[in-house]
Scaffold this active site. Structure first.
Site, PDB file in Angstrom:
ATOM      1  CB  VAL A 124      -7.154   2.490  -5.159  1.00 43.90           C
ATOM      2  CG1 VAL A 124      -5.883   3.416  -5.195  1.00 43.90           C
ATOM      3  CG2 VAL A 124      -6.899   0.228  -5.364  1.00 43.90           C
ATOM      4  CG  ASP A 125      -6.289   5.811  -0.307  1.00 44.70           C
ATOM      5  OD1 ASP A 125      -7.943   6.034  -1.504  1.00 44.70           O
ATOM      6  OD2 ASP A 125      -6.486   7.020  -0.190  1.00 44.70           O
ATOM      7  NE  ARG A 126     -13.791   8.353  -1.100  1.00 43.40           N
ATOM      8  CZ  ARG A 126     -13.780   8.970  -1.547  1.00 43.40           C
ATOM      9  NH1 ARG A 126     -13.315  10.120  -2.464  1.00 43.40           N
ATOM     10  NH2 ARG A 126     -14.829   9.044  -1.463  1.00 43.40           N
TER      11      ARG A 126
ATOM     12  CB  SER B 295       3.741  11.034   3.880  1.00 42.85           C
ATOM     13  OG  SER B 295       2.012  10.137   4.548  1.00 42.85           O
ATOM     14  NE  ARG B 296       3.244   6.361   8.540  1.00 42.86           N
ATOM     15  CZ  ARG B 296       2.861   4.984   8.944  1.00 42.86           C
ATOM     16  NH1 ARG B 296       1.305   4.787   9.092  1.00 42.86           N
ATOM     17  NH2 ARG B 296       2.928   4.125   9.282  1.00 42.86           N
TER      18      ARG B 296
ATOM     19  CB  THR C  75      -1.854  13.441   2.976  1.00 40.33           C
ATOM     20  OG1 THR C  75      -0.739  12.643   2.749  1.00 40.33           O
ATOM     21  CG2 THR C  75      -1.780  14.786   2.219  1.00 40.33           C
TER      22      THR C  75
ATOM     23  CG  ASP D 165      -1.772   1.156   1.560  1.00 40.44           C
ATOM     24  OD1 ASP D 165      -2.020   2.140   0.815  1.00 40.44           O
ATOM     25  OD2 ASP D 165      -2.066   1.633   2.859  1.00 40.44           O
TER      26      ASP D 165
ATOM     27  CB  THR E 143      -0.638  30.446  19.807  1.00 41.57           C
ATOM     28  OG1 THR E 143      -1.250  31.245  19.857  1.00 41.57           O
ATOM     29  CG2 THR E 143      -0.730  30.428  17.914  1.00 41.57           C
TER      30      THR E 143
ATOM     31  CE1 TYR F 298     -17.446   8.676  -5.324  1.00 40.05           C
ATOM     32  CE2 TYR F 298     -15.608   9.432  -6.335  1.00 40.05           C
ATOM     33  CZ  TYR F 298     -16.233   9.586  -5.478  1.00 40.05           C
ATOM     34  OH  TYR F 298     -15.226  10.663  -4.665  1.00 40.05           O
TER      35      TYR F 298
END
Length: 242
Positions: free
Chosen positions: A99-101, A11-12, A121, A7, A171, A91
């Site tokens: 494809v991740d979803r 970022s990973r 992300t 996968d 902050t 869809y």
């Protein structure tokens, strides 16, 4: 026969052996927008079949596929399908559904009716009915991306740090509280809508590297660290069926 699941996210990079119809022990590496760490590449396994899903940049995806082709007899690339293993994507053009979803929904099929929230992300939300029908979803910036965007536009605002409190008095805490709170609010609102729309209780599954900080704010949620890889395992099993 040795089969592995890969996968490649924004970022990973995660991978695991295929054990039955589930992912085995997961290994994960961070990567840049266009490059993979040399140590990560050196640690890649080899075997008969590599099942690969990627939402990373095309150049990085191609480099990873080329590397896997040197180590595996066969490399299978996952594409979103309109129907697979009992789920149907809402869809009109399934190729536009990440494809991740798609794989996260496959991994969550046994928990339906379910809302799946992926926190990486992006923050992605999708609803799956008990009959396997996908009822749509939404995409927003994740808390980490919100922080980075604020810092990019206003450098005096730190890109990280702080704790969640309902009404912050500094902050760093205010930024964490606002960004985490925005994500939680969207998840909760979507869950409420899903339960009204489906007329039944809806489970909440969360996954992704940015999910753990949100769990204390989502007491009804279940964290599934390997959800996408489990979905990839389901896809691999379905693809192998006659």
């Amino acid at each position: 026969m040795s089969e592995w699941l890969f996968d490649l996210g924004n970022s990973r990079f995660k991978y695991a052996p295929l054990h039955g119809n589930r992912a085995g022990q997961v290994q994960a590496w961070a990567h840049g927008a266009e490059a993979m760490d040399a140590a990560a590449l050196a640690a890649l396994p080899s075997g008969q079949i590599a099942h690969v899903a990627s939402v990373a940049a095309p150049a990085l995806t191609q480099r990873m596929i080329a590397c896997l082709q040197e180590r595996f007899t066969q490399v299978r690339i996952v594409r979103t399908a309109a129907e697979c293993a009992g789920i149907r994507i809402a869809y009109a053009d399934p190729s536009r559904f990440g494809v991740d979803r798609f794989l996260a929904l496959l991994g969550a099929r046994g928990d339906a009716p379910v809302l799946v929230a992926g926190v990486g992300t992006a923050l992605t939300i999708d609803v799956l009915g008990a009959d396997g029908l996908h009822h749509g979803g939404c995409i927003a910036a994740s808390p980490t991306t919100m922080r980075e965007a604020l810092h990019a536009r206003a450098v005096q605002l730190p890109a990280s740090g702080g704790d969640y409190v309902e009404l912050a008095i500094d902050t760093d805490d205010a930024l964490t509280s606002g960004c985490d709170g925005a994500a939680v609010a969207l998840i909760e609102r979507s869950l409420q809508h899903a339960q009204r729309s489906l007329g039944a209780p809806v489970r909440l599954l969360v996954h992704g590297g940015g999910a753990p900080p949100l769990l204390p704010l989502l007491p009804g949620a279940t964290f599934r660290a390997a959800l996408v890889l489990d979905g990839l395992a389901t896809w691999a099993t379905a693809a192998a069926s006659p």
